[in-house]
Design a protein around this motif. Structure first.
Motif, PDB file in Angstrom:
ATOM      1  N   ASP A   1      72.540  -1.979  54.911  1.00 36.58           N
ATOM      2  CA  ASP A   1      72.955  -1.351  53.512  1.00 36.58           C
ATOM      3  C   ASP A   1      74.357  -1.176  53.402  1.00 36.58           C
ATOM      4  OD1 ASP A   1      73.183  -0.614  51.015  1.00 36.58           O
ATOM      5  OD2 ASP A   1      71.427   0.986  51.005  1.00 36.58           O
ATOM      6  N   ASN A   2      75.139  -1.926  52.926  1.00 36.40           N
ATOM      7  CA  ASN A   2      76.548  -1.392  52.739  1.00 36.40           C
ATOM      8  C   ASN A   2      77.061  -0.964  51.548  1.00 36.40           C
ATOM      9  OD1 ASN A   2      77.300  -2.420  55.254  1.00 36.40           O
ATOM     10  ND2 ASN A   2      77.405  -4.525  54.692  1.00 36.40           N
ATOM     11  N   PHE A   3      75.941  -1.085  50.648  1.00 40.46           N
ATOM     12  CA  PHE A   3      76.249  -0.457  49.362  1.00 40.46           C
ATOM     13  C   PHE A   3      75.543   1.199  48.953  1.00 40.46           C
ATOM     14  CE2 PHE A   3      75.730  -4.934  48.611  1.00 40.46           C
ATOM     15  CZ  PHE A   3      76.822  -5.089  47.601  1.00 40.46           C
ATOM     16  N   ASN A   4      74.793   1.576  49.778  1.00 44.45           N
ATOM     17  CA  ASN A   4      74.300   2.931  49.983  1.00 44.45           C
ATOM     18  C   ASN A   4      74.120   3.555  48.397  1.00 44.45           C
ATOM     19  OD1 ASN A   4      73.843   3.792  52.484  1.00 44.45           O
ATOM     20  ND2 ASN A   4      75.929   3.477  53.080  1.00 44.45           N
ATOM     21  N   PHE A   5      73.614   2.789  47.458  1.00 41.74           N
ATOM     22  CA  PHE A   5      73.285   3.251  46.228  1.00 41.74           C
ATOM     23  C   PHE A   5      72.172   4.420  46.148  1.00 41.74           C
ATOM     24  CE2 PHE A   5      74.687  -1.243  44.465  1.00 41.74           C
ATOM     25  CZ  PHE A   5      76.234  -0.622  44.419  1.00 41.74           C
ATOM     26  N   HIS A   6      71.258   4.198  46.973  1.00 44.69           N
ATOM     27  CA  HIS A   6      70.067   5.262  46.974  1.00 44.69           C
ATOM     28  C   HIS A   6      69.851   6.093  48.214  1.00 44.69           C
ATOM     29  CE1 HIS A   6      69.095   1.905  44.174  1.00 44.69           C
ATOM     30  NE2 HIS A   6      69.315   1.437  44.872  1.00 44.69           N
ATOM     31  N   GLU A   7      69.428   7.189  47.951  1.00 50.13           N
ATOM     32  CA  GLU A   7      68.999   7.959  49.160  1.00 50.13           C
ATOM     33  C   GLU A   7      67.977   7.232  50.070  1.00 50.13           C
ATOM     34  OE1 GLU A   7      66.568  12.272  49.749  1.00 50.13           O
ATOM     35  OE2 GLU A   7      67.697  11.960  47.690  1.00 50.13           O
ATOM     36  N   LYS A   8      68.067   7.462  51.245  1.00 49.20           N
ATOM     37  CA  LYS A   8      67.172   6.848  52.171  1.00 49.20           C
ATOM     38  C   LYS A   8      65.914   7.851  52.556  1.00 49.20           C
ATOM     39  CE  LYS A   8      69.318   2.891  53.097  1.00 49.20           C
ATOM     40  NZ  LYS A   8      70.545   3.154  52.245  1.00 49.20           N
ATOM     41  N   ILE A   9      64.733   7.415  52.584  1.00 46.53           N
ATOM     42  CA  ILE A   9      63.610   8.264  52.927  1.00 46.53           C
ATOM     43  C   ILE A   9      62.922   7.608  54.333  1.00 46.53           C
ATOM     44  CG2 ILE A   9      63.266   9.513  51.047  1.00 46.53           C
ATOM     45  CD1 ILE A   9      61.076   7.603  50.363  1.00 46.53           C
ATOM     46  N   GLY A  10      62.017   8.561  54.830  1.00 47.28           N
ATOM     47  CA  GLY A  10      61.350   7.969  56.305  1.00 47.28           C
ATOM     48  C   GLY A  10      60.149   7.530  56.030  1.00 47.28           C
ATOM     49  N   ARG A  11      59.277   7.177  57.151  1.00 43.96           N
ATOM     50  CA  ARG A  11      58.134   6.493  57.204  1.00 43.96           C
ATOM     51  C   ARG A  11      57.097   7.414  57.872  1.00 43.96           C
ATOM     52  NH1 ARG A  11      59.122   0.595  59.464  1.00 43.96           N
ATOM     53  NH2 ARG A  11      56.934   0.593  59.196  1.00 43.96           N
ATOM     54  N   PRO A  12      55.958   6.983  57.356  1.00 45.47           N
ATOM     55  CA  PRO A  12      55.029   8.206  57.801  1.00 45.47           C
ATOM     56  C   PRO A  12      54.378   7.738  59.158  1.00 45.47           C
ATOM     57  CG  PRO A  12      54.060   6.351  56.480  1.00 45.47           C
ATOM     58  CD  PRO A  12      55.383   6.303  56.335  1.00 45.47           C
ATOM     59  N   ASN A  13      54.047   8.616  59.960  1.00 45.66           N
ATOM     60  CA  ASN A  13      53.493   8.543  61.284  1.00 45.66           C
ATOM     61  C   ASN A  13      51.781   8.827  61.196  1.00 45.66           C
ATOM     62  OD1 ASN A  13      55.862   7.722  62.892  1.00 45.66           O
ATOM     63  ND2 ASN A  13      56.430   9.983  63.026  1.00 45.66           N
ATOM     64  N   LEU A  14      51.577   9.899  60.439  1.00 48.80           N
ATOM     65  CA  LEU A  14      50.354  10.218  60.184  1.00 48.80           C
ATOM     66  C   LEU A  14      49.813  10.175  58.879  1.00 48.80           C
ATOM     67  CD1 LEU A  14      50.859  13.791  62.092  1.00 48.80           C
ATOM     68  CD2 LEU A  14      49.721  11.823  63.091  1.00 48.80           C
ATOM     69  N   LEU A  15      48.302  10.046  58.918  1.00 45.38           N
ATOM     70  CA  LEU A  15      47.679  10.002  57.665  1.00 45.38           C
ATOM     71  C   LEU A  15      47.900  11.272  57.126  1.00 45.38           C
ATOM     72  CD1 LEU A  15      46.075   8.163  55.807  1.00 45.38           C
ATOM     73  CD2 LEU A  15      43.750   8.638  57.041  1.00 45.38           C
ATOM     74  N   MET A  16      48.242  11.145  55.538  1.00 46.00           N
ATOM     75  CA  MET A  16      48.129  12.511  54.896  1.00 46.00           C
ATOM     76  C   MET A  16      48.902  13.630  55.706  1.00 46.00           C
ATOM     77  SD  MET A  16      44.559  12.232  52.881  1.00 46.00           S
ATOM     78  CE  MET A  16      43.615  11.767  54.626  1.00 46.00           C
ATOM     79  N   ASP A  17      49.934  13.562  56.186  1.00 41.75           N
ATOM     80  CA  ASP A  17      50.811  14.562  56.747  1.00 41.75           C
ATOM     81  C   ASP A  17      51.355  15.346  55.635  1.00 41.75           C
ATOM     82  OD1 ASP A  17      52.684  15.422  59.140  1.00 41.75           O
ATOM     83  OD2 ASP A  17      54.017  15.154  57.120  1.00 41.75           O
ATOM     84  N   ARG A  18      51.207  16.720  55.788  1.00 38.39           N
ATOM     85  CA  ARG A  18      51.576  17.579  54.591  1.00 38.39           C
ATOM     86  C   ARG A  18      52.904  17.470  53.951  1.00 38.39           C
ATOM     87  NH1 ARG A  18      51.065  23.676  56.256  1.00 38.39           N
ATOM     88  NH2 ARG A  18      52.912  24.033  54.830  1.00 38.39           N
ATOM     89  N   ASN A  19      53.885  16.984  54.817  1.00 36.16           N
ATOM     90  CA  ASN A  19      55.471  16.834  54.372  1.00 36.16           C
ATOM     91  C   ASN A  19      55.413  15.513  53.667  1.00 36.16           C
ATOM     92  OD1 ASN A  19      56.334  19.289  55.248  1.00 36.16           O
ATOM     93  ND2 ASN A  19      56.836  18.464  57.417  1.00 36.16           N
TER      94      ASN A  19
END
Ligand code: AKG
Length: 275
Positions: A231-249
């Motif tokens: 992503d050379n544009f970086n128009f959007h904030e990046k978010i992570g991916r889940p490791n666990l089902l229904m993790d609180r965070n």
């Protein structure tokens, strides 16, 4: 890499959709359904109404679908090699409920410009005419954006009941999918779906949408995940991916993303009842 074939690309260009495309087995689809139903049982409101957005942030199996390389290969044929996921939606129709989707164009309300994006509708259960599969107005993506009325009819699964008038419903094409298959559709193709008249649920998991890194959100803020490339544009904030089902965070992150999404969906709504 298994790109779309030239026939499939031609279908997409001519009709505004390509379908069906095999992605995973029906056994895998059953596993995914089970994970969705675990979430529904543990937190009954989590996937209801505005909760149906971004379930891939709390479900490792839906995350796996979202980043599935077979899907990304096909998507790459349409939008190029640098691909972001900007959201997902679960379209669930239970038997004996009044759920339908009015005919609309996604580009009318989603705020993603330029239109270098595509939507993947992945069948978690079979989807057919009896249980209310999606129906496409073939070729309608070639016209300009159409006027949409806002019809807050009971059962309409769209947030604002966006509705295109005068759709030739008898001429629309049903996208019949087996569990584990998907369709891809264009940002401006007119589509909708009818009631579920079967005895089982119809579950579609929709990556809405895969966007090129050059695509901006012009109505608000969308966080994204990098699915492939750079992503050379970086128009959007990046978010992570889940490791666990229904993790609180992850549950908190999903709520924050969905609050932002509601602002996007309600922006642009005008007093005349159309937009
Ligand atoms: O699942 C449905 O019936 C409609 C889905 C839809 O409108 C979409 O994926 O854009």
């Amino acid at each position: 890499m298994t790109n779309l074939s030239s026939n499939q690309l031609k279908q997409y260009e001519d009709k505004g959709f390509v379908s069906p495309i095999n992605i995973f087995s029906k056994e895998k689809a059953k596993e995914i359904r089970k994970e969705i139903e675990i979430i529904e049982n543990e937190i009954p409101s989590e996937l209801n109404k505005s909760g149906r957005y971004n379930a891939h942030l709390i479900s490792p199996l839906l995350d796996e679908v979202t980043h599935n390389s077979k899907i990304l290969d096909k998507v790459q044929s349409i939008i190029g090699e640098n691909i972001l996921v900007c959201g997902t939606t679960l379209f669930i129709k239970n038997p004996n409920e009044k759920g339908f989707v009015s005919y609309h164009q996604d580009a009318k309300y989603i705020g993603l410009e330029p239109r270098n994006w595509v939507t993947a509708w992945v069948a978690i259960t079979d989807s057919n005419e009896k249980n209310g599969c999606m129906r496409m107005w073939s070729g309608s993506h070639k016209d300009n954006l159409k006027d949409h009325d806002q019809k807050f009819n009971e059962g309409n699964l769209l947030t604002r009941g966006q509705t295109v008038k005068n759709v030739p419903k008898d001429e629309t094409t049903p996208l019949i999918l087996k569990a584990g298959q998907m369709s891809l559709h264009h940002p401006t193709v007119v589509h909708g779906s009818d009631l579920n008249r079967s005895n089982d649920r119809r579950i579609g998991f929709v990556i809405q949408s895969y966007i090129g890194t050059n695509v901006k959100q012009i109505l608000g803020k969308n966080s994204v995940q990098l699915a492939r490339g750079v992503d050379n544009f970086n128009f959007h904030e990046k978010i992570g991916r889940p490791n666990l089902l229904m993790d609180r965070n992850d549950l908190k992150l999903k709520k924050k993303e969905n609050d932002n999404l509601q602002k996007i969906f309600y922006k642009g709504s005008n007093k005349k009842g159309s937009y």
